[in-house]
Motif scaffolding. Structure first.
Motif, PDB file in Angstrom:
ATOM      1  N   PHE A 393       0.841  -1.191   0.000  1.00 44.64           N
ATOM      2  CA  PHE A 393       0.000   0.000   0.000  1.00 44.64           C
ATOM      3  C   PHE A 393       0.881   1.247   0.000  1.00 44.64           C
ATOM      4  CE2 PHE A 393      -1.924  -3.414   2.503  1.00 44.64           C
ATOM      5  CZ  PHE A 393      -3.059  -3.665   1.752  1.00 44.64           C
ATOM      6  N   ASP A 394       0.376   2.270  -0.656  1.00 40.92           N
ATOM      7  CA  ASP A 394       1.107   3.536  -0.731  1.00 40.92           C
ATOM      8  C   ASP A 394       0.642   4.544   0.308  1.00 40.92           C
ATOM      9  OD1 ASP A 394       2.568   2.640  -2.955  1.00 40.92           O
ATOM     10  OD2 ASP A 394       0.927   3.196  -4.301  1.00 40.92           O
ATOM     11  N   ALA A 395      -0.597   4.398   0.770  1.00 37.99           N
ATOM     12  CA  ALA A 395      -1.148   5.368   1.715  1.00 37.99           C
ATOM     13  C   ALA A 395      -2.348   4.758   2.413  1.00 37.99           C
ATOM     14  CB  ALA A 395      -1.541   6.666   0.997  1.00 37.99           C
ATOM     15  N   ILE A 396      -2.766   5.410   3.478  1.00 30.95           N
ATOM     16  CA  ILE A 396      -3.933   5.000   4.252  1.00 30.95           C
ATOM     17  C   ILE A 396      -5.048   6.014   4.030  1.00 30.95           C
ATOM     18  CG2 ILE A 396      -4.860   4.716   6.598  1.00 30.95           C
ATOM     19  CD1 ILE A 396      -2.034   3.798   7.439  1.00 30.95           C
ATOM     20  N   ARG A 397      -6.258   5.515   3.772  1.00 32.58           N
ATOM     21  CA  ARG A 397      -7.451   6.365   3.762  1.00 32.58           C
ATOM     22  C   ARG A 397      -8.128   6.202   5.118  1.00 32.58           C
ATOM     23  NH1 ARG A 397      -9.420   7.054  -1.745  1.00 32.58           N
ATOM     24  NH2 ARG A 397      -7.530   7.508  -2.964  1.00 32.58           N
ATOM     25  N   LEU A 398      -8.216   7.267   5.852  1.00 33.60           N
ATOM     26  CA  LEU A 398      -8.701   7.203   7.229  1.00 33.60           C
ATOM     27  C   LEU A 398     -10.135   7.687   7.303  1.00 33.60           C
ATOM     28  CD1 LEU A 398      -7.563   6.462  10.047  1.00 33.60           C
ATOM     29  CD2 LEU A 398      -7.027   8.881  10.366  1.00 33.60           C
ATOM     30  N   THR A 399     -10.969   6.933   8.053  1.00 35.96           N
ATOM     31  CA  THR A 399     -12.351   7.333   8.275  1.00 35.96           C
ATOM     32  C   THR A 399     -12.740   6.985   9.703  1.00 35.96           C
ATOM     33  OG1 THR A 399     -14.599   7.165   7.356  1.00 35.96           O
ATOM     34  CG2 THR A 399     -13.325   5.130   7.459  1.00 35.96           C
ATOM     35  N   GLY A 400     -13.993   7.254  10.055  1.00 36.33           N
ATOM     36  CA  GLY A 400     -14.445   7.035  11.424  1.00 36.33           C
ATOM     37  C   GLY A 400     -14.169   8.243  12.303  1.00 36.33           C
ATOM     38  N   GLY A 401     -14.665   8.192  13.534  1.00 34.14           N
ATOM     39  CA  GLY A 401     -14.537   9.322  14.433  1.00 34.14           C
ATOM     40  C   GLY A 401     -13.104   9.747  14.678  1.00 34.14           C
ATOM     41  N   GLY A 402     -12.191   8.773  14.720  1.00 38.95           N
ATOM     42  CA  GLY A 402     -10.786   9.100  14.970  1.00 38.95           C
ATOM     43  C   GLY A 402     -10.155   9.935  13.880  1.00 38.95           C
ATOM     44  N   SER A 403     -10.731   9.901  12.682  1.00 38.94           N
ATOM     45  CA  SER A 403     -10.153  10.661  11.576  1.00 38.94           C
ATOM     46  C   SER A 403     -10.267  12.164  11.784  1.00 38.94           C
ATOM     47  CB  SER A 403     -10.827  10.271  10.254  1.00 38.94           C
ATOM     48  OG  SER A 403     -12.175  10.712  10.219  1.00 38.94           O
ATOM     49  N   GLN A 404     -11.111  12.584  12.708  1.00 36.65           N
ATOM     50  CA  GLN A 404     -11.289  14.020  12.961  1.00 36.65           C
ATOM     51  C   GLN A 404     -10.303  14.552  13.985  1.00 36.65           C
ATOM     52  OE1 GLN A 404     -13.537  15.668  10.851  1.00 36.65           O
ATOM     53  NE2 GLN A 404     -13.209  13.598  10.045  1.00 36.65           N
ATOM     54  N   SER A 405      -9.454  13.696  14.497  1.00 34.24           N
ATOM     55  CA  SER A 405      -8.442  14.084  15.474  1.00 34.24           C
ATOM     56  C   SER A 405      -7.082  14.207  14.796  1.00 34.24           C
ATOM     57  CB  SER A 405      -8.355  13.036  16.596  1.00 34.24           C
ATOM     58  OG  SER A 405      -7.119  13.097  17.278  1.00 34.24           O
ATOM     59  N   ALA A 406      -6.452  15.383  14.918  1.00 34.60           N
ATOM     60  CA  ALA A 406      -5.122  15.583  14.324  1.00 34.60           C
ATOM     61  C   ALA A 406      -4.100  14.631  14.941  1.00 34.60           C
ATOM     62  CB  ALA A 406      -4.688  17.032  14.505  1.00 34.60           C
ATOM     63  N   VAL A 407      -4.249  14.346  16.236  1.00 38.23           N
ATOM     64  CA  VAL A 407      -3.299  13.448  16.899  1.00 38.23           C
ATOM     65  C   VAL A 407      -3.470  12.017  16.389  1.00 38.23           C
ATOM     66  CG1 VAL A 407      -2.564  12.480  19.109  1.00 38.23           C
ATOM     67  CG2 VAL A 407      -3.135  14.906  18.947  1.00 38.23           C
ATOM     68  N   TRP A 408      -4.714  11.549  16.241  1.00 41.53           N
ATOM     69  CA  TRP A 408      -4.943  10.211  15.687  1.00 41.53           C
ATOM     70  C   TRP A 408      -4.328  10.112  14.287  1.00 41.53           C
ATOM     71  CZ3 TRP A 408      -6.295   5.725  17.660  1.00 41.53           C
ATOM     72  CH2 TRP A 408      -7.227   5.605  18.701  1.00 41.53           C
ATOM     73  N   ARG A 409      -4.555  11.140  13.465  1.00 41.34           N
ATOM     74  CA  ARG A 409      -4.061  11.088  12.082  1.00 41.34           C
ATOM     75  C   ARG A 409      -2.546  11.003  12.040  1.00 41.34           C
ATOM     76  NH1 ARG A 409      -8.068  15.283  11.570  1.00 41.34           N
ATOM     77  NH2 ARG A 409      -6.450  16.903  11.393  1.00 41.34           N
TER      78      ARG A 409
END
Length: 497
Positions: A393-409
Motif C-alpha cells: 500500500f502507498d497510503a492509508i485512507r482514514l475514516t471514522g470518528g478518529g479521523s477528525q483528530s489531528a493526533v490520531w491522524r
C-alpha cells in the motif's frame, strides 16, 4: 437534482447523509444516538426498534423540500448482528451485536463439529470468530428457546432496516460474509457449517435470498408516506459498515488501504479475488461491489479512549489538546486495550492491561496516549499479516470518528510509516451507502456504469487533514510496538480459555 441518502446503522448512533451528485455536495446530515445494553457475561445488545426510531428521527430533521428530492437510499449497518424474525416479520428478541462475546463457547462448538478452525476455513474461507452471527444461533437456542422455536428469518442489522423500508427480505454477499456461513469463494451458503450450527433445524430455510450488489428495490408506500418521501424511492442492497466505508473512501480497486477508527478499529483493502488465509489472520470477506474485502477488525478502538476519558473526567473532544505535551511511546506506559475481549489478536476472553507504570509516567495525558497507541498497535498486528501475504500500500485512507483528530491522524501515519489521507466526507460508511445507491440507480439506465470511476469522481480527499510520517516518531513507535507484541505473548496464556 435528485438526492441519494446514505444511512449508517452504527453501534453508538444512526447517521444520515443526503448527497447531491450534481453539485457533489452533502446537502444535509443528521444523527441520532443509540443505547447499548451490556451484560457482565459479555452480552452487547440493541433493540431493532431503536434503529427504526433513530432512522425516523434523522429523516424528520431533513427539510421537506430535500425529502421530496430523494431518489434512492442505501443502508450501511454494523456487521454480524443477529435479528430473529417470525413468519409475520415480528422481531423475536433483542439483536445480539458484533461486539457481543457471550457466545464464545458456541464458536468453538461449531468449528469442532466440522473438524476445527482449519477445516472451517477450507469450507468457507473464515473461522467462526467471536461476534460472528453463526455463534449467536446456538446461544439463542439455549438461552431464548421460545424465540428460537418461532424463528423464520435470520437478518443482519442493515437487512432489517431494508426490510422495514421495503417489506422485502434479502442479503448481499458483503455483509453475509460476516455470518460465518457464506463460502466467500463461491458466494453460496455453506451447508456443512449451517448443519454444524444446528443439525436439527433447517437454518438454510431461514436465510433470505442473496442478491447482486447493484440490485434495487422499491420503498414500501406506507414507509415512504411516514418518512415524507416520494413513493418511487428505490432502496439499494446496502451492506456492512466496513463494505460501505470501503466505497465511501474510494477503496474499490487494488492498492488502497482504508482504516476506520470507531468503536471498533478496522483495516481493509479491495481485491478482485478471494483472499483466504489458511491461518485465518484476517477476515476473508466479500465486499458490496462484487469483489472481495480482506479485513482486519479489532473490538477496542475508541472504546479504550472513551473509557479513559470517562474515568478521568474529560471529553474525548479535549483529547488532542491534552496530548500536546506528550511524546510517542507515552514515556513507556503501554496499554493492551482489550476492554471488550478481542478479535485481533484472537483473545475473546482478554481483558485490558496496563504496563510500564512508574511514579513519573502515570499521568492522565500519558494514559490517554497509551490507549490511542494500544488501539493502533492492535491494528498494526493485523497489518503485518497483510504485508506478510504480499499486499502493498502507498497510503492509508482514514475514516471514522478518529479521523477528525489531528493526533490520531499523525499517530496513524507514524505507527504505520505511511501517509494518511482523509476523505472530505467524514462519515465514510453513510457516504459509501449513498454512493452505492447512486451506482445502482445509474445502472438501471446504463449497465456499464462503473463504481470505481464513480468513486474516483465523488470521493475527494481533504488536503488539510493529511498527515505524513515523521521518521523519528516512527522509530519510537516501532520500539514500543515490539514491547506490545512481547507483552501480548506474555498475557495470552492468561486468557486462552
Amino acid at each position: 437534482m435528485s438526492l441519494f441518502v446514505g444511512l449508517d446503522i452504527g453501534t453508538q448512533s444512526v447517521k444520515l447523509v443526503a448527497y447531491d451528485p450534481d453539485t457533489r455536495q452533502v446537502v444535509a446530515s443528521a444523527g441520532q444516538p443509540l443505547e447499548l445494553a451490556a451484560g457482565e457475561d459479555g452480552s452487547r445488545e440493541q433493540r431493532a426498534e431503536w434503529w427504526i426510531d433513530a432512522v425516523r428521527a434523522c429523516f424528520g430533521r431533513l427539510d421537506p423540500a430535500l425529502r421530496a428530492r430523494v431518489a434512492a437510499i442505501g443502508v450501511s449497518g454494523q456487521q454480524h448482528g443477529f435479528v430473529p424474525l417470525d413468519r409475520d416479520g415480528n422481531v423475536l428478541a433483542p439483536a445480539k451485536l458484533w461486539c457481543d462475546t457471550s457466545s464464545t463457547a458456541e464458536c468453538d462448538q461449531i468449528m469442532d463439529a466440522v473438524g476445527g478452525p482449519a477445516r472451517c476455513i477450507e469450507l468457507a474461507g473464515n473461522p467462526i470468530l467471536v461476534g460472528y452471527t453463526a455463534s449467536k444461533l446456538p446461544w439463542t437456542r439455549r438461552h431464548r428457546p421460545q424465540a428460537y422455536a418461532r424463528l423464520a428469518t435470520i437478518l443482519l442489522p442493515h437487512d432489517y432496516v431494508n426490510f422495514w423500508l421495503t417489506g422485502e427480505r434479502w442479503m448481499e454477499c458483503g455483509d453475509a460474509s460476516g455470518t460465518g456461513w457464506l463460502d466467500v469463494r463461491t458466494r453460496q451458503w455453506c451447508g456443512p457449517l449451517l448443519r454444524a450450527t444446528d443439525p436439527d433445524f433447517d437454518l438454510a430455510a431461514c436465510l433470505p435470498p442473496l442478491v447482486q450488489a447493484d440490485a434495487l428495490f422499491t420503498i414500501a408506500p406506507a414507509t415512504a408516506d411516514a418518512l415524507g418521501l416520494p413513493r418511487n424511492v428505490r432502496v439499494s442492497t446496502g451492506g456492512g459498515d466496513n463494505m460501505m466505508a470501503a466505497i465511501g473512501t474510494g477503496n474499490v480497486s487494488p492498492g488502497v488501504l482504508s482504516m476506520s477508527l470507531g468503536t471498533s478499529g478496522t483495516l481493509f483493502a479491495y481485491s478482485d479475488r478471494a483472499m483466504v488465509d489458511p491461518a485465518g489472520r484476517w477476515a476473508a470477506f466479500c465486499d458490496s461491489t462484487g469483489g472481495w474485502l480482506p479485513l482486519i477488525c479489532t473490538m477496542n478502538c475508541t472504546v479504550a479512549t472513551e473509557a479513559v476519558a470517562r474515568l478521568c473526567g474529560f471529553s474525548t473532544r479535549e483529547g488532542d489538546a491534552l496530548l500536546a505535551g506528550t511524546r510517542p511511546g507515552a514515556d513507556g506506559l503501554l496499554m493492551l486495550p482489550f476492554l471488550n475481549g478481542e478479535r485481533t489478536p484472537d483473545l475473546p476472553h482478554g481483558r485490558g492491561s496496563l504496563f510500564g507504570m512508574t511514579a513519573t509516567n502515570l499521568t492522565v495525558p500519558n494514559l490517554y496516549r497509551a490507549a490511542m497507541e494500544g488501539a493502533l498497535y492492535s491494528l498494526k498486528a493485523g497489518w503485518d499479516a497483510f504485508v506478510d501475504a504480499g499486499m502493498r500500500f502507498d497510503a492509508i485512507r482514514l475514516t471514522g470518528g478518529g479521523s477528525q483528530s489531528a493526533v490520531w491522524r499523525q499517530m496513524a501515519a507514524d505507527v504505520f510509516g505511511l501517509p494518511v489521507d482523509v476523505p472530505e466526507q467524514a462519515e465514510g460508511a453513510a457516504f459509501g451507502a449513498a454512493l452505492q445507491a447512486l451506482w445502482a440507480y445509474l445502472r438501471q439506465h446504463d449497465p456499464t456504469a462503473d463504481l470505481a470511476a464513480l468513486a474516483a469522481a465523488h470521493v475527494r480527499l481533504d488536503p488539510r487533514l493529511s498527515a505524513r510520517p515523521h521518521a523519528e516518531a516512527t522509530a519510537a513507535y516501532q520500539a514500543q510496538y515490539q514491547r506490545f507484541l512481547s507483552h501480548l505473548d506474555a498475557i495470552r496464556p492468561l486468557y486462552a480459555g
